[in-house]
Design an enzyme around this catalytic site. Structure first.
Site, PDB file in Angstrom:
ATOM      1  N   LYS A   1     -20.401   2.630   2.255  1.00 25.29           N
ATOM      2  CA  LYS A   1     -20.378   3.222   0.910  1.00 25.29           C
ATOM      3  C   LYS A   1     -19.370   2.541  -0.016  1.00 25.29           C
ATOM      4  CE  LYS A   1     -22.097   7.683   2.400  1.00 25.29           C
ATOM      5  NZ  LYS A   1     -22.038   9.117   2.355  1.00 25.29           N
TER       6      LYS A   1
ATOM      7  N   ASP B   1     -23.315  12.506  -3.248  1.00 19.86           N
ATOM      8  CA  ASP B   1     -22.858  13.322  -2.114  1.00 19.86           C
ATOM      9  C   ASP B   1     -22.096  14.557  -2.576  1.00 19.86           C
ATOM     10  OD1 ASP B   1     -23.828  11.871   0.052  1.00 19.86           O
ATOM     11  OD2 ASP B   1     -22.063  10.581   0.165  1.00 19.86           O
TER      12      ASP B   1
HETATM   13  P1  NDP Z   1     -15.059   8.446   7.747  1.00 19.25           P
HETATM   14  O1  NDP Z   1     -15.140   7.548   8.927  1.00 19.25           O
HETATM   15  O2  NDP Z   1     -14.807   7.859   6.400  1.00 19.25           O
HETATM   16  O3  NDP Z   1     -13.879   9.571   7.990  1.00 19.25           O
HETATM   17  C1  NDP Z   1     -13.691  10.135   9.210  1.00 19.25           C
HETATM   18  C2  NDP Z   1     -12.542  11.185   9.154  1.00 19.25           C
HETATM   19  O4  NDP Z   1     -12.679  11.948  10.332  1.00 19.25           O
HETATM   20  C3  NDP Z   1     -11.144  10.612   9.152  1.00 19.25           C
HETATM   21  O5  NDP Z   1     -10.325  11.385   8.322  1.00 19.25           O
HETATM   22  C4  NDP Z   1     -10.690  10.770  10.630  1.00 19.25           C
HETATM   23  O6  NDP Z   1      -9.310  11.008  10.794  1.00 19.25           O
HETATM   24  C5  NDP Z   1     -11.420  12.017  11.018  1.00 19.25           C
HETATM   25  N1  NDP Z   1     -11.723  12.098  12.444  1.00 19.25           N
HETATM   26  C6  NDP Z   1     -12.573  11.344  13.158  1.00 19.25           C
HETATM   27  N2  NDP Z   1     -12.600  11.761  14.438  1.00 19.25           N
HETATM   28  C7  NDP Z   1     -11.735  12.816  14.522  1.00 19.25           C
HETATM   29  C8  NDP Z   1     -11.339  13.673  15.580  1.00 19.25           C
HETATM   30  N3  NDP Z   1     -11.810  13.547  16.833  1.00 19.25           N
HETATM   31  N4  NDP Z   1     -10.454  14.653  15.291  1.00 19.25           N
HETATM   32  C9  NDP Z   1      -9.981  14.813  14.050  1.00 19.25           C
HETATM   33  N5  NDP Z   1     -10.308  14.021  13.009  1.00 19.25           N
HETATM   34  C10 NDP Z   1     -11.177  13.028  13.244  1.00 19.25           C
HETATM   35  O7  NDP Z   1     -16.405   9.276   7.764  1.00 19.25           O
HETATM   36  P2  NDP Z   1     -17.224   9.881   6.535  1.00 19.25           P
HETATM   37  O8  NDP Z   1     -16.286  10.609   5.645  1.00 19.25           O
HETATM   38  O9  NDP Z   1     -18.089   8.848   5.927  1.00 19.25           O
HETATM   39  O10 NDP Z   1     -18.215  10.904   7.283  1.00 19.25           O
HETATM   40  C11 NDP Z   1     -17.691  12.045   7.929  1.00 19.25           C
HETATM   41  C12 NDP Z   1     -18.796  12.942   8.441  1.00 19.25           C
HETATM   42  O11 NDP Z   1     -19.547  13.492   7.355  1.00 19.25           O
HETATM   43  C13 NDP Z   1     -19.783  12.233   9.346  1.00 19.25           C
HETATM   44  O12 NDP Z   1     -19.995  13.060  10.468  1.00 19.25           O
HETATM   45  C14 NDP Z   1     -21.048  12.135   8.507  1.00 19.25           C
HETATM   46  O13 NDP Z   1     -22.197  12.182   9.323  1.00 19.25           O
HETATM   47  C15 NDP Z   1     -20.932  13.370   7.631  1.00 19.25           C
HETATM   48  N6  NDP Z   1     -21.667  13.251   6.336  1.00 19.25           N
HETATM   49  C16 NDP Z   1     -22.682  14.116   6.041  1.00 19.25           C
HETATM   50  C17 NDP Z   1     -23.380  14.032   4.835  1.00 19.25           C
HETATM   51  C18 NDP Z   1     -24.490  14.994   4.550  1.00 19.25           C
HETATM   52  O14 NDP Z   1     -25.276  14.742   3.621  1.00 19.25           O
HETATM   53  N7  NDP Z   1     -24.596  16.101   5.243  1.00 19.25           N
HETATM   54  C19 NDP Z   1     -23.070  13.016   3.833  1.00 19.25           C
HETATM   55  C20 NDP Z   1     -21.960  12.157   4.212  1.00 19.25           C
HETATM   56  C21 NDP Z   1     -21.310  12.282   5.434  1.00 19.25           C
HETATM   57  P3  NDP Z   1      -8.194   9.820  10.763  1.00 19.25           P
HETATM   58  O15 NDP Z   1      -7.944   9.562   9.299  1.00 19.25           O
HETATM   59  O16 NDP Z   1      -7.039  10.406  11.463  1.00 19.25           O
HETATM   60  O17 NDP Z   1      -8.797   8.657  11.474  1.00 19.25           O
END
Ligand code: NDP
Length: 266
Positions: free
Chosen positions: A66, A102
């Site tokens: 993105k 989004d």
């Molecule tokens: P990113 O990779 O940009 O962000 C991931 C975030 O999740 C980070 O803040 C990370 O923390 C945190 N994280 C990952 N694993 C863990 C864990 N085990 N415990 C705690 N925190 C964790 O992802 P996106 O923001 O792009 O997407 C996030 C989710 O949203 C995805 O599951 C995606 O499928 C969903 N989504 C759904 C949409 C919809 O239309 N329904 C649209 C867009 C996204 P840290 O900073 O510490 O690494």
């Protein structure tokens, strides 16, 4: 067919995306001569050349491209300018115009939760950025909780109250939203269980960006008798808005919503 307009979703992975089903159902029902497919893209810097090589008229972009999509565009319109994250591209006479649907998709999804004022976003990735900025823009008081401190910098600089797992107080919120990928393909909670349980016990509603499954976060909401929803309506909301851009606002959002919603039962 020569005059069929081609659209696609770019992502990695992309094979599980519901977007082709959603958009093709709308095109078919509204009689739009168009087809929507998936493109697995490893390297985000190749997005622009792939878009033109495939002669696309528009595209959606999902994880992890993105931000690359933002860079690939000739012009950015609306809310995407504010966050530097693009999930929808429209080909306007050979120029790529970038949008973000989004965040408005998420607003659509929480319409039925009444009288929200305070919201806690868990996570600090692209989705957290889009949601928190939009929610703040429309007047909610938003706090952000994330596992690692480094990724909270953007949020504290943008005026949000931020917490890590270590310093998060257990206080009351109207809505807690999981925007992390915890629970997507594992069985993890997005924050330590004790903290999460404490927060949710004081919360009115729960929402998860992940769709199509009861994540550990949603399971806990259910256990605590909290009204909750997964990310399906957010997916629907962003899709309706994207389709409206693809079809140049020729159809109302209601006309698009009906068939797109039907695709969820396929
Ligand atoms: P990113 O990779 O940009 O962000 C991931 C975030 O999740 C980070 O803040 C990370 O923390 C945190 N994280 C990952 N694993 C863990 C864990 N085990 N415990 C705690 N925190 C964790 O992802 P996106 O923001 O792009 O997407 C996030 C989710 O949203 C995805 O599951 C995606 O499928 C969903 N989504 C759904 C949409 C919809 O239309 N329904 C649209 C867009 C996204 P840290 O900073 O510490 O690494």
């Amino acid at each position: 067919m020569k005059d069929t307009k081609l659209f696609a979703i770019f992502g990695n992975p992309v094979k599980h995306s519901r977007s082709p089903l959603m958009h093709n159902k709308v095109f078919k029902k509204l009689g739009v001569q168009a087809c929507y497919t998936r493109i697995h893209l490893e390297d985000g810097t190749k997005l622009r050349e792939t878009f033109f090589a495939q002669k696309l008229m528009g595209a959606n972009i999902t994880v992890p491209h993105k931000e690359a999509a933002y860079k690939a565009c000739d012009e950015i319109r609306g809310f995407a300018q504010k966050i530097g994250v693009v999930n929808t591209i429209v080909n306007e006479n050979g120029r790529l115009i970038g949008y973000n649907t989004d965040a408005d998709g998420f607003l659509f999804s929480i319409e039925k939760f009444d009288t929200l004022k305070t919201i806690l976003i868990i996570g600090a990735g692209g989705t957290a950025k889009a949601l928190s900025m939009k929610l703040q823009e429309v007047g909610y008081k938003v706090s952000v909780l994330n596992r690692s401190k480094a990724n909270l910098e953007y949020f504290s600089k943008s005026g949000f109250i931020t917490f890590t797992w270590e310093d998060c107080p257990i206080v009351s919120y109207d809505l807690v939203v999981n925007t992390t990928s915890a629970g997507l393909s594992d069985d993890n909670y997005p924050a330590p269980l004790e903290l999460l349980r404490g927060l949710l016990e004081k919360t009115s509603y729960g929402a998860d960006a992940i769709y199509g499954k009861l994540t550990p976060f949603l399971r806990l909401c259910k256990e605590l008798n909290l009204p909750y929803k997964d990310g399906a309506d957010m997916l629907l909301g962003q899709g309706i808005l994207a389709n409206n851009l693809f079809t140049q606002e020729k159809y109302s959002l209601d006309e698009i919503e009906k068939p797109m919603k039907e695709s969820f039962s396929l």
